[in-house]
Motif scaffolding. Structure first.
Motif, PDB file in Angstrom:
ATOM      1  N   THR A  33       0.252  -1.178  -0.247  1.00 24.58           N
ATOM      2  CA  THR A  33       0.127   0.590   0.173  1.00 24.58           C
ATOM      3  C   THR A  33       0.735   1.128   0.145  1.00 24.58           C
ATOM      4  OG1 THR A  33      -1.910  -1.058   1.591  1.00 24.58           O
ATOM      5  CG2 THR A  33      -1.857   0.920   1.782  1.00 24.58           C
ATOM      6  N   LEU A  34       2.267   1.710   0.876  1.00 22.50           N
ATOM      7  CA  LEU A  34       2.338   2.222   0.699  1.00 22.50           C
ATOM      8  C   LEU A  34       3.370   2.841  -0.676  1.00 22.50           C
ATOM      9  CD1 LEU A  34       4.099   4.419   2.469  1.00 22.50           C
ATOM     10  CD2 LEU A  34       5.551   2.934   3.212  1.00 22.50           C
ATOM     11  N   VAL A  35       4.465   1.630  -1.199  1.00 26.84           N
ATOM     12  CA  VAL A  35       4.408   2.031  -2.696  1.00 26.84           C
ATOM     13  C   VAL A  35       3.328   2.126  -3.681  1.00 26.84           C
ATOM     14  CG1 VAL A  35       5.602   0.330  -4.002  1.00 26.84           C
ATOM     15  CG2 VAL A  35       6.568  -0.183  -1.989  1.00 26.84           C
ATOM     16  N   LEU A  36       2.545   1.567  -3.265  1.00 27.86           N
ATOM     17  CA  LEU A  36       1.576   1.926  -4.316  1.00 27.86           C
ATOM     18  C   LEU A  36       1.024   3.857  -4.494  1.00 27.86           C
ATOM     19  CD1 LEU A  36      -1.254  -1.068  -4.839  1.00 27.86           C
ATOM     20  CD2 LEU A  36       0.283   0.224  -6.520  1.00 27.86           C
ATOM     21  N   ILE A  40       1.662   6.666  -6.419  1.00 25.80           N
ATOM     22  CA  ILE A  40       0.595   7.555  -7.178  1.00 25.80           C
ATOM     23  C   ILE A  40       0.844   9.589  -6.840  1.00 25.80           C
ATOM     24  CG2 ILE A  40      -2.016   8.362  -6.532  1.00 25.80           C
ATOM     25  CD1 ILE A  40      -2.808   5.429  -6.375  1.00 25.80           C
ATOM     26  N   ALA A  41       1.573   9.074  -6.207  1.00 20.98           N
ATOM     27  CA  ALA A  41       2.003  10.534  -5.356  1.00 20.98           C
ATOM     28  C   ALA A  41       3.339  11.618  -6.420  1.00 20.98           C
ATOM     29  CB  ALA A  41       2.459  11.127  -3.390  1.00 20.98           C
ATOM     30  N   GLU A  42       3.832   9.990  -6.027  1.00 19.28           N
ATOM     31  CA  GLU A  42       5.077  10.742  -7.918  1.00 19.28           C
ATOM     32  C   GLU A  42       4.498  10.895  -9.317  1.00 19.28           C
ATOM     33  OE1 GLU A  42       8.490  10.789  -7.513  1.00 19.28           O
ATOM     34  OE2 GLU A  42       8.804  10.812  -5.499  1.00 19.28           O
ATOM     35  N   LEU A  43       3.148  10.553  -9.049  1.00 24.22           N
ATOM     36  CA  LEU A  43       2.885  10.996 -10.810  1.00 24.22           C
ATOM     37  C   LEU A  43       1.783  11.868 -10.532  1.00 24.22           C
ATOM     38  CD1 LEU A  43       2.095   7.202 -11.943  1.00 24.22           C
ATOM     39  CD2 LEU A  43       2.973   8.502 -12.500  1.00 24.22           C
ATOM     40  N   ALA A  44       1.295  12.478  -9.319  1.00 25.20           N
ATOM     41  CA  ALA A  44       0.428  13.519  -9.375  1.00 25.20           C
ATOM     42  C   ALA A  44       1.382  14.488  -9.130  1.00 25.20           C
ATOM     43  CB  ALA A  44      -0.327  12.845  -7.942  1.00 25.20           C
ATOM     44  N   GLY A  45       3.029  14.718  -8.829  1.00 19.95           N
ATOM     45  CA  GLY A  45       3.879  15.580  -8.854  1.00 19.95           C
ATOM     46  C   GLY A  45       3.925  16.190  -7.828  1.00 19.95           C
ATOM     47  N   MET A  46       3.094  15.181  -6.298  1.00 17.23           N
ATOM     48  CA  MET A  46       3.207  16.024  -4.555  1.00 17.23           C
ATOM     49  C   MET A  46       5.146  15.921  -4.581  1.00 17.23           C
ATOM     50  SD  MET A  46       1.464  14.126  -1.496  1.00 17.23           S
ATOM     51  CE  MET A  46       1.282  14.933  -0.195  1.00 17.23           C
ATOM     52  N   HIS A  47       5.070  17.470  -4.010  1.00 19.29           N
ATOM     53  CA  HIS A  47       6.812  17.518  -3.689  1.00 19.29           C
ATOM     54  C   HIS A  47       6.705  16.721  -2.205  1.00 19.29           C
ATOM     55  CE1 HIS A  47       6.817  20.928  -5.928  1.00 19.29           C
ATOM     56  NE2 HIS A  47       5.760  21.542  -5.703  1.00 19.29           N
ATOM     57  N   LEU A  48       7.468  15.347  -2.399  1.00 16.75           N
ATOM     58  CA  LEU A  48       7.975  14.691  -1.116  1.00 16.75           C
ATOM     59  C   LEU A  48       9.393  14.970  -0.697  1.00 16.75           C
ATOM     60  CD1 LEU A  48       6.536  10.863  -2.998  1.00 16.75           C
ATOM     61  CD2 LEU A  48       5.768  13.083  -1.574  1.00 16.75           C
ATOM     62  N   GLN A  51       9.023  16.417   4.754  1.00 16.09           N
ATOM     63  CA  GLN A  51       8.766  15.888   5.997  1.00 16.09           C
ATOM     64  C   GLN A  51       7.341  15.666   5.876  1.00 16.09           C
ATOM     65  OE1 GLN A  51      12.091  14.345   6.786  1.00 16.09           O
ATOM     66  NE2 GLN A  51      10.762  13.174   8.435  1.00 16.09           N
ATOM     67  N   PHE A  52       6.208  16.877   6.075  1.00 14.33           N
ATOM     68  CA  PHE A  52       5.569  16.934   6.612  1.00 14.33           C
ATOM     69  C   PHE A  52       4.597  15.787   6.070  1.00 14.33           C
ATOM     70  CE2 PHE A  52       0.649  17.641   6.272  1.00 14.33           C
ATOM     71  CZ  PHE A  52      -0.334  17.814   7.278  1.00 14.33           C
ATOM     72  N   ASN A  53       5.518  15.999   4.451  1.00 14.58           N
ATOM     73  CA  ASN A  53       3.974  15.175   2.843  1.00 14.58           C
ATOM     74  C   ASN A  53       4.259  13.611   3.043  1.00 14.58           C
ATOM     75  OD1 ASN A  53       2.971  17.436   1.910  1.00 14.58           O
ATOM     76  ND2 ASN A  53       4.656  17.627   0.179  1.00 14.58           N
ATOM     77  N   ARG A  54       5.831  13.484   3.565  1.00 18.54           N
ATOM     78  CA  ARG A  54       6.085  12.094   3.891  1.00 18.54           C
ATOM     79  C   ARG A  54       5.315  11.417   4.837  1.00 18.54           C
ATOM     80  NH1 ARG A  54      12.250  12.439   3.858  1.00 18.54           N
ATOM     81  NH2 ARG A  54      13.084  14.134   2.114  1.00 18.54           N
ATOM     82  N   LEU A  55       5.005  11.918   5.876  1.00 13.47           N
ATOM     83  CA  LEU A  55       4.626  11.714   7.474  1.00 13.47           C
ATOM     84  C   LEU A  55       3.371  11.706   6.786  1.00 13.47           C
ATOM     85  CD1 LEU A  55       5.078  10.788   9.904  1.00 13.47           C
ATOM     86  CD2 LEU A  55       4.120  13.172  10.339  1.00 13.47           C
ATOM     87  N   PHE A  56       2.627  12.343   5.919  1.00 15.07           N
ATOM     88  CA  PHE A  56       1.646  12.052   5.754  1.00 15.07           C
ATOM     89  C   PHE A  56       0.898  11.158   4.769  1.00 15.07           C
ATOM     90  CE2 PHE A  56      -2.347  13.672   2.604  1.00 15.07           C
ATOM     91  CZ  PHE A  56      -3.327  13.426   3.822  1.00 15.07           C
ATOM     92  N   LEU A  57       1.869  10.901   3.715  1.00 15.32           N
ATOM     93  CA  LEU A  57       1.628   9.839   2.938  1.00 15.32           C
ATOM     94  C   LEU A  57       1.732   8.380   3.767  1.00 15.32           C
ATOM     95  CD1 LEU A  57       3.740   9.791  -0.504  1.00 15.32           C
ATOM     96  CD2 LEU A  57       1.149  10.301  -0.329  1.00 15.32           C
ATOM     97  N   LEU A  58       2.790   8.141   4.767  1.00 17.93           N
ATOM     98  CA  LEU A  58       3.019   6.999   5.673  1.00 17.93           C
ATOM     99  C   LEU A  58       1.083   6.699   6.439  1.00 17.93           C
ATOM    100  CD1 LEU A  58       6.191   7.736   7.207  1.00 17.93           C
ATOM    101  CD2 LEU A  58       5.341   5.644   5.753  1.00 17.93           C
ATOM    102  N   ALA A  59       0.853   8.317   7.049  1.00 15.16           N
ATOM    103  CA  ALA A  59      -0.164   7.795   7.808  1.00 15.16           C
ATOM    104  C   ALA A  59      -1.904   7.547   6.710  1.00 15.16           C
ATOM    105  CB  ALA A  59      -0.775   9.054   7.998  1.00 15.16           C
ATOM    106  N   ILE A  60      -1.887   8.225   5.202  1.00 15.96           N
ATOM    107  CA  ILE A  60      -2.826   7.017   4.427  1.00 15.96           C
ATOM    108  C   ILE A  60      -2.152   5.760   4.719  1.00 15.96           C
ATOM    109  CG2 ILE A  60      -3.482   7.351   1.855  1.00 15.96           C
ATOM    110  CD1 ILE A  60      -4.473   9.672   3.482  1.00 15.96           C
TER     111      ILE A  60
END
Length: 116
Positions: A33-36, A40-48, A51-60
């Motif tokens: 799930t994390l890899v997927l 998706i975040a990379e394809l959507a152009g999210m700025h990774l 640190q907050f964005n990475r933590l947000f992705l982990l939580a999701i």
């Protein structure tokens, strides 16, 4: 109740090493799930870079994998639970037997002292 008014007991299947299997499957599901979600975040152009964005992705990923494991791993969770309950019951019986032996030993010792 069954058709002839007898109680129905739901038995979970015996799965060897159910706790280890459930934990491994749950971790694997989280990683997939994390890899997927990361992809998706990379394809959507999210700025990774943030640190907050990475933590947000982990939580999701944690929330999505938890919901998915609730439905996908129900059989393994039930088997793990049944195994843990059976193990606790065996340990409780062993403890009760040891305790009753100690109580009877101390009672017989007190009877011997009282009689002497």
């Amino acid at each position: 109740m069954s058709a002839n008014n007898e109680p129905v007991t739901a038995t979970t299947p015996r799965i060897p090493h159910a706790t280890l299997r459930y934990t491994t499957l749950r971790l694997g599901l989280f990683l997939v799930t994390l890899v997927l979600i990361w992809g998706i975040a990379e394809l959507a152009g999210m700025h990774l870079d943030d640190q907050f964005n990475r933590l947000f992705l982990l939580a999701i990923a944690l929330v999505v994998s938890s919901v998915a494991s609730f439905f996908a791993l129900g059989k393994y969770r039930g088997a793990m639970s049944a195994g843990l309950v059976a193990r606790a019951g065996r340990r409780s019986e062993n403890f009760s037997e040891k305790l009753s032996r100690k109580v009877s030993d101390s009672a017989s010792f007190e009877d011997e002292e009282a009689g002497a």
